[in-house]
Design an enzyme around this catalytic site. Structure first.
Site, PDB file in Angstrom:
ATOM      1  N   GLN A 283      15.539 -14.251   9.404  1.00 57.63           N
ATOM      2  CA  GLN A 283      16.710 -14.881   8.787  1.00 57.63           C
ATOM      3  C   GLN A 283      17.892 -14.982   9.745  1.00 57.63           C
ATOM      4  O   GLN A 283      18.867 -15.671   9.445  1.00 57.63           O
ATOM      5  CB  GLN A 283      17.145 -14.101   7.534  1.00 57.63           C
ATOM      6  CG  GLN A 283      16.158 -14.126   6.395  1.00 57.63           C
ATOM      7  CD  GLN A 283      16.045 -15.486   5.713  1.00 57.63           C
ATOM      8  OE1 GLN A 283      16.900 -16.363   5.873  1.00 57.63           O
ATOM      9  NE2 GLN A 283      14.981 -15.682   4.958  1.00 57.63           N
TER      10      GLN A 283
ATOM     11  N   CYS B 148      11.941 -11.385 -14.094  1.00 55.79           N
ATOM     12  CA  CYS B 148      11.287 -12.468 -14.836  1.00 55.79           C
ATOM     13  C   CYS B 148      10.847 -13.627 -13.942  1.00 55.79           C
ATOM     14  O   CYS B 148       9.972 -14.392 -14.306  1.00 55.79           O
ATOM     15  CB  CYS B 148      12.222 -13.009 -15.893  1.00 55.79           C
ATOM     16  SG  CYS B 148      13.314 -11.779 -16.577  1.00 55.79           S
TER      17      CYS B 148
HETATM   18  C1  LIG Z   1      10.344 -15.521   5.115  1.00 59.56           C
HETATM   19  C2  LIG Z   1      10.460 -14.158   5.697  1.00 59.56           C
HETATM   20  C3  LIG Z   1       9.347 -13.476   6.208  1.00 59.56           C
HETATM   21  C4  LIG Z   1       7.953 -14.071   6.166  1.00 59.56           C
HETATM   22  O1  LIG Z   1       7.858 -15.150   7.030  1.00 59.56           O
HETATM   23  P1  LIG Z   1       6.599 -16.150   6.976  1.00 59.56           P
HETATM   24  O2  LIG Z   1       6.723 -16.938   8.222  1.00 59.56           O
HETATM   25  O3  LIG Z   1       6.786 -16.969   5.747  1.00 59.56           O
HETATM   26  O4  LIG Z   1       5.364 -15.311   6.960  1.00 59.56           O
HETATM   27  C5  LIG Z   1       9.543 -12.239   6.772  1.00 59.56           C
HETATM   28  N1  LIG Z   1      10.762 -11.688   6.821  1.00 59.56           N
HETATM   29  C6  LIG Z   1      11.866 -12.289   6.336  1.00 59.56           C
HETATM   30  C7  LIG Z   1      13.184 -11.618   6.434  1.00 59.56           C
HETATM   31  C8  LIG Z   1      11.740 -13.545   5.754  1.00 59.56           C
HETATM   32  O5  LIG Z   1      12.830 -14.144   5.262  1.00 59.56           O
END
Ligand SMILES: *Cc1c(COP(=O)(O)O)cnc(C)c1O
Length: 405
Positions: free
Chosen positions: A181, A328
C-alpha cells in the site's frame, strides 16, 4: 458522473490506460519468452523486462538486480518470510510481526509457527501504529526476521519503517516490510529506509492483477532465500517459472507513472480526503477516525459512525463502492482483525467504512459520496434510541441494560 462510484482503491485499482498501452504489444507481436537466448523474440522480451526492473528499482531506490518478479504480494510475502525462515533456521527461528498485518503475513507466520518457529505478534497502538520501542523489546537472541507493514490496507496508518529498519540493522536482524500500500503512494527508499526485503503488487498501483515483485537486498547485508517455487532457476534461482512479460511491463510502467506523479498525487488525494472528512464531520456528530491522523496514506479515510448499524449504512449508500470493517461484508464472521488489534470496540468496528480515494476520483464523486453518507447516517440515527441518549449526554456504558425481574 457515472454510478456506482468506486471508492475502494485499497482493494484494487483499474489499469491506467497508459499502462495498458505499454502492455499491449507483449501479448501479440512481441510475445517472446524472456528466457529465450537464441533469437530476437526472446531478446526483445528480455529487454522489456530489464526496462521494467529499472523502473521499479528507481521508484523504490533499489538496484534492478534486486528485483524478483512474483505473481503479486501474497506470493512475495510467502517467499520473503518462508524463504528467510528456512535459509536462516540454523541461526535462529524467532520472528517478530504485528497483529495488524495483512492476512498473507499472518497466515504465513501461523504456518511457520506450526513448523516450530516462535512468532511474536506485536499489538499496535490505538491508531494502528507499531513503535520501534515495541520491536526492540520483542527482540531475542534467536530473532532472525522482523516483518512490519509499511502502510496498513484498512486504516492507512504508516509505520516508522526507517527507525524499525535501523534497529534491525543494528541488531543484525533481517527486516521485511509489506510495501503493497505504500509503494507509489508515499516516498519509499529501501536504502535510506533500511529495508532488506519488500513486496509490492501491480494491481494496487494501476497495473494489472497477478503480477508483483519482491525486493531482495544484495549488499549490506546480502539477503539469501530458499526458493518456494523450484524449476528452471529464473530470477537468480529465487522464483522459477516463465516470466509474465506483459504483466511485468505493466508493473514497470505503473511504477514509472507513480514515480513521476508522486508529489502531485499525494497533494491531490490528500486534499480530496480532507475534503471528504471535513464535509462528513461538519454535518455529523460522533464520527470516529480509525487510524493515525498524522501518519496516514493520503487516499485513505476509515471512519466509524456510532449508533448506526453497519449493514444498513452500506445499503443506504449502495451506489458507492466502499469496504467495511463489519463482519457482515466479509467472508469471515469476525469483524476486522485490524480494528480489533487497535482495541476499536465491536460497535465501532461494525459501523466502520473505508473510503479509498485514487487516481481517477473526482471532487464531484467525493461530494456525492459525502452527501449520501450524511443522508444515510442521519436517517438511520433518527430511528436510534441510543443516538438520542448519546445526544442527551447519557453515558451508555453506565446504563444498566438488564430488565428487572
Ligand atoms: C492487496 C494486499 C496484499 C495482497 O496482494 P496481492 O498482490 O493481491 O496478493 C498484501 N498486503 C497488503 C497490505 C495489501 O493491500
Amino acid at each position: 458522473m457515472n454510478l456506482p462510484i468506486y471508492l475502494d482503491y485499497q482493494a484494487t485499482t483499474p489499469v491506467d490506460p497508459r499502462v495498458l498501452e505499454a502492455m499491449m504489444p507483449f501479448f501479440t507481436n512481441a510475445f517472446g519468452n524472456a528466457a529465450s537466448r537464441n533469437h530476437s523474440f526472446g531478446w526483445s522480451a528480455e529487454g522489456a523486462v530489464q526496462q521494467a526492473r529499472e523502473d521499479i528499482a528507481s521508484l523504490i531506490g533499489a538496484s534492478p538486480k534486486e528485483i524478483v518478479f512474483t505473481s503479486g504480494s501474497t506470493e512475495g510475502i510467502n517467499l520473503a518470510i518462508k524463504g528467510v525462515a528456512e535459509m536462516y533456521a540454523s541461526k535462529g527461528k524467532h520472528i517478530i510481526t504485528s497483529q495488524a498485518e495483512h492476512k498473507a503475513v499472518l497466515d504465513t507466520c501461523k504456518h511457520l509457527e506450526k513448523l516450530g518457529h516462535p512468532v511474536t505478534y506485536l499489538v499496535p497502538d490505538s491508531t494502528g501504529r507499531i513503535s520501534v520501542e515495541a520491536v526492540a523489546e520483542a527482540m531475542r537472541e534467536d530473532t532472525v526476521l522482523v516483518t512490519v507493514m509499511w502502510a496498513n490496507n484498512e486504516v492507512g496508518t504508516l509505520n516508522p519503517i526507517r527507525e524499525i529498519g535501523a534497529l534491525c540493522h543494528e541488531k543484525g536482524v533481517l527486516f521485511f516490510t509489506d510495501g503493497t500500500q505504500a509503494c507509489g503512494k508515499v516516498p519509499v527508499d529501501v536504502e535510506a529506509d533500511n529495508v532488506d526485503l519488500m513486496c509490492l503488487s501491480a494491481h494496487k498501483i494501476y497495473g494489472p492483477k497477478g503480477v508483483g515483485c519482491l525486493y531482495v537486498r544484495r549488499r549490506k547485508p546480502r539477503v539469501r532465500l530458499v526458493a518456494q517455487i523450484d524449476g528452471g532457476g529464473h530470477e537468480r534461482g529465487m522464483r522459477s517459472g516463465t516470466l509474465n512479460v506483459p504483466g511485468i511491463v505493466g508493473l514497470g510502467k505503473a511504477c514509472a507513472i507513480c514515480r513521476d506523479e508522486l508529489d502531485e498525487s499525494m497533494q491531490r488525494l490528500g486534499s480530496l480526503r480532507d475534503h471528504l472528512e471535513a464535509r462528513i464531520t461538519s454535518e455529523l456528530d460522533f464520527v470516529h477516525l480509525n487510524g493515525n491522523k498524522e501518519h496516514r496514506l493520503p487516499g485513505n479515510s476509515n471512519l466509524s459512525f456510532p449508533y448506526v448499524e453497519g449493514e444498513s449504512l452500506l445499503m443506504g449508500i449502495s451506489d458507492i463502492a466502499v469496504s467495511s470493517g463489519s463482519a457482515c461484508t466479509s467472508a469471515s464472521l469476525e469483524p476486522s482483525h485490524v480494528l480489533r488489534s487497535m482495541q476499536v470496540g465491536d460497535d465501532l468496528a461494525h459501523s466502520s467504512i473505508r473510503f479509498g480515494i485514487g487516481r481517477f476520483t473526482t471532487k464531484e464523486e467525493v461530494d456525492y459520496a459525502a452527501d449520501k453518507v450524511i443522508e444515510a447516517v442521519r436517517r438511520l440515527r433518527a430511528m436510534s434510541p441510543l443516538y438520542e441518549m448519546a445526544q442527551e449526554g447519557i453515558d451508555l456504558a453506565s446504563v444498566n441494560w438488564q430488565a428487572e425481574h
